[in-house]
Write a protein that holds these residues in place. Sequence first.
Motif, PDB file in Angstrom:
ATOM      1  N   THR A 158      48.127 -71.557-117.234  1.00 18.74           N
ATOM      2  CA  THR A 158      48.808 -71.465-115.939  1.00 18.74           C
ATOM      3  C   THR A 158      48.183 -72.434-114.940  1.00 18.74           C
ATOM      4  N   THR A 159      46.984 -72.953-115.268  1.00 20.07           N
ATOM      5  CA  THR A 159      46.323 -73.919-114.384  1.00 20.07           C
ATOM      6  C   THR A 159      46.446 -75.347-114.892  1.00 20.07           C
ATOM      7  N   LEU A 160      47.257 -75.558-115.909  1.00 18.24           N
ATOM      8  CA  LEU A 160      47.513 -76.896-116.433  1.00 18.24           C
ATOM      9  C   LEU A 160      48.415 -77.665-115.468  1.00 18.24           C
ATOM     10  N   ASN A 161      48.103 -78.930-115.266  1.00 17.48           N
ATOM     11  CA  ASN A 161      48.908 -79.780-114.390  1.00 17.48           C
ATOM     12  C   ASN A 161      50.304 -79.952-115.000  1.00 17.48           C
ATOM     13  N   PRO A 162      51.338 -79.406-114.369  1.00 16.22           N
ATOM     14  CA  PRO A 162      52.688 -79.469-114.951  1.00 16.22           C
ATOM     15  C   PRO A 162      53.301 -80.868-114.921  1.00 16.22           C
ATOM     16  N   GLU A 163      52.688 -81.799-114.214  1.00 13.14           N
ATOM     17  CA  GLU A 163      53.230 -83.156-114.135  1.00 13.14           C
ATOM     18  C   GLU A 163      52.813 -84.028-115.315  1.00 13.14           C
ATOM     19  N   LEU A 164      51.892 -83.527-116.142  1.00  9.79           N
ATOM     20  CA  LEU A 164      51.422 -84.323-117.276  1.00  9.79           C
ATOM     21  C   LEU A 164      52.396 -84.238-118.449  1.00  9.79           C
ATOM     22  N   SER A 165      52.580 -85.373-119.127  1.00 13.17           N
ATOM     23  CA  SER A 165      53.369 -85.381-120.364  1.00 13.17           C
ATOM     24  C   SER A 165      52.527 -84.749-121.472  1.00 13.17           C
ATOM     25  N   LYS A 166      53.175 -84.404-122.591  1.00 14.71           N
ATOM     26  CA  LYS A 166      52.437 -83.855-123.743  1.00 14.71           C
ATOM     27  C   LYS A 166      51.327 -84.811-124.174  1.00 14.71           C
ATOM     28  N   ARG A 167      51.647 -86.099-124.198  1.00 15.54           N
ATOM     29  CA  ARG A 167      50.662 -87.121-124.578  1.00 15.54           C
ATOM     30  C   ARG A 167      49.469 -87.075-123.640  1.00 15.54           C
ATOM     31  N   ASP A 168      49.735 -87.029-122.346  1.00 13.90           N
ATOM     32  CA  ASP A 168      48.660 -87.005-121.364  1.00 13.90           C
ATOM     33  C   ASP A 168      47.857 -85.704-121.418  1.00 13.90           C
ATOM     34  N   VAL A 169      48.521 -84.604-121.737  1.00 18.87           N
ATOM     35  CA  VAL A 169      47.811 -83.330-121.895  1.00 18.87           C
ATOM     36  C   VAL A 169      46.839 -83.438-123.065  1.00 18.87           C
ATOM     37  N   LEU A 170      47.269 -84.027-124.175  1.00 23.62           N
ATOM     38  CA  LEU A 170      46.391 -84.175-125.323  1.00 23.62           C
ATOM     39  C   LEU A 170      45.212 -85.090-124.992  1.00 23.62           C
ATOM     40  N   ILE A 171      45.485 -86.210-124.362  1.00 21.52           N
ATOM     41  CA  ILE A 171      44.414 -87.138-123.991  1.00 21.52           C
ATOM     42  C   ILE A 171      43.437 -86.455-123.030  1.00 21.52           C
ATOM     43  N   ASN A 172      43.954 -85.775-122.023  1.00 23.64           N
ATOM     44  CA  ASN A 172      43.100 -85.077-121.066  1.00 23.64           C
ATOM     45  C   ASN A 172      42.247 -84.022-121.765  1.00 23.64           C
ATOM     46  N   SER A 173      42.843 -83.323-122.728  1.00 26.13           N
ATOM     47  CA  SER A 173      42.108 -82.245-123.390  1.00 26.13           C
ATOM     48  C   SER A 173      40.942 -82.774-124.212  1.00 26.13           C
ATOM     49  N   VAL A 174      41.146 -83.829-124.984  1.00 29.32           N
ATOM     50  CA  VAL A 174      40.036 -84.326-125.801  1.00 29.32           C
ATOM     51  C   VAL A 174      38.976 -85.012-124.948  1.00 29.32           C
ATOM     52  N   MET A 175      39.389 -85.667-123.880  1.00 27.55           N
ATOM     53  CA  MET A 175      38.397 -86.229-122.960  1.00 27.55           C
ATOM     54  C   MET A 175      37.620 -85.106-122.285  1.00 27.55           C
ATOM     55  N   GLY A 176      38.315 -84.053-121.901  1.00 26.09           N
ATOM     56  CA  GLY A 176      37.660 -82.908-121.275  1.00 26.09           C
ATOM     57  C   GLY A 176      36.698 -82.215-122.216  1.00 26.09           C
ATOM     58  N   LEU A 177      37.082 -82.082-123.488  1.00 28.20           N
ATOM     59  CA  LEU A 177      36.169 -81.485-124.471  1.00 28.20           C
ATOM     60  C   LEU A 177      34.874 -82.290-124.571  1.00 28.20           C
ATOM     61  N   CYS A 178      35.008 -83.598-124.599  1.00 29.98           N
ATOM     62  CA  CYS A 178      33.813 -84.449-124.675  1.00 29.98           C
ATOM     63  C   CYS A 178      32.954 -84.300-123.423  1.00 29.98           C
ATOM     64  N   GLY A 179      33.588 -84.331-122.267  1.00 24.06           N
ATOM     65  CA  GLY A 179      32.844 -84.223-121.014  1.00 24.06           C
ATOM     66  C   GLY A 179      32.131 -82.895-120.860  1.00 24.06           C
ATOM     67  N   GLU A 180      32.839 -81.814-121.130  1.00 21.77           N
ATOM     68  CA  GLU A 180      32.242 -80.488-120.958  1.00 21.77           C
ATOM     69  C   GLU A 180      31.181 -80.214-122.021  1.00 21.77           C
ATOM     70  N   SER A 181      31.385 -80.730-123.228  1.00 20.96           N
ATOM     71  CA  SER A 181      30.355 -80.598-124.261  1.00 20.96           C
ATOM     72  C   SER A 181      29.097 -81.346-123.836  1.00 20.96           C
ATOM     73  N   GLY A 182      29.284 -82.496-123.210  1.00 21.38           N
ATOM     74  CA  GLY A 182      28.148 -83.252-122.683  1.00 21.38           C
ATOM     75  C   GLY A 182      27.407 -82.479-121.613  1.00 21.38           C
ATOM     76  N   GLU A 183      28.130 -81.790-120.749  1.00 21.55           N
ATOM     77  CA  GLU A 183      27.482 -80.984-119.718  1.00 21.55           C
ATOM     78  C   GLU A 183      26.692 -79.836-120.349  1.00 21.55           C
ATOM     79  N   ALA A 184      27.246 -79.240-121.415  1.00 22.66           N
ATOM     80  CA  ALA A 184      26.549 -78.144-122.092  1.00 22.66           C
ATOM     81  C   ALA A 184      25.264 -78.652-122.748  1.00 22.66           C
ATOM     82  N   ILE A 185      25.329 -79.785-123.428  1.00 23.08           N
ATOM     83  CA  ILE A 185      24.125 -80.289-124.094  1.00 23.08           C
ATOM     84  C   ILE A 185      23.085 -80.731-123.074  1.00 23.08           C
ATOM     85  N   ASP A 186      23.504 -81.168-121.909  1.00 27.33           N
ATOM     86  CA  ASP A 186      22.544 -81.557-120.876  1.00 27.33           C
ATOM     87  C   ASP A 186      21.706 -80.355-120.429  1.00 27.33           C
ATOM     88  N   ILE A 187      22.331 -79.201-120.335  1.00 26.76           N
ATOM     89  CA  ILE A 187      21.602 -77.973-119.979  1.00 26.76           C
ATOM     90  C   ILE A 187      20.564 -77.657-121.058  1.00 26.76           C
TER      91      ILE A 187
END
Length: 108
Positions: free
Chosen positions: A12-41
Amino acid sequence: MDVNEYQKLAMTTLNPELSKRDVLINSVMGLCGESGEAIDIVKKWMAQGHELDKEHLKKELGDVAWYLAEAATALDVSLEEILEANIDKLKKRYPEGFDSEKSIGRKE
């Protein structure tokens, strides 16, 4: 709450203006970024003398979960389907549970 309910609520908090392609790209980039934040801790705890900040780590892992739900949504699959497929793969790889020798010598 089950994983599919989480996926539905989280999206319900997903940006509705993103295309399916952009949602997929955003998701894998986000996974990498957030995983990086977790490993930094964990790095700060292991290598820099910090206390392990479990509360911060829990929040970052929650962000990882959100991006995983987003990736599943982009692929039109449920989180349950992804998690079940992972368990099936692990059962085939380690039918008796984890084994170091099987891990070292396993075929991809």
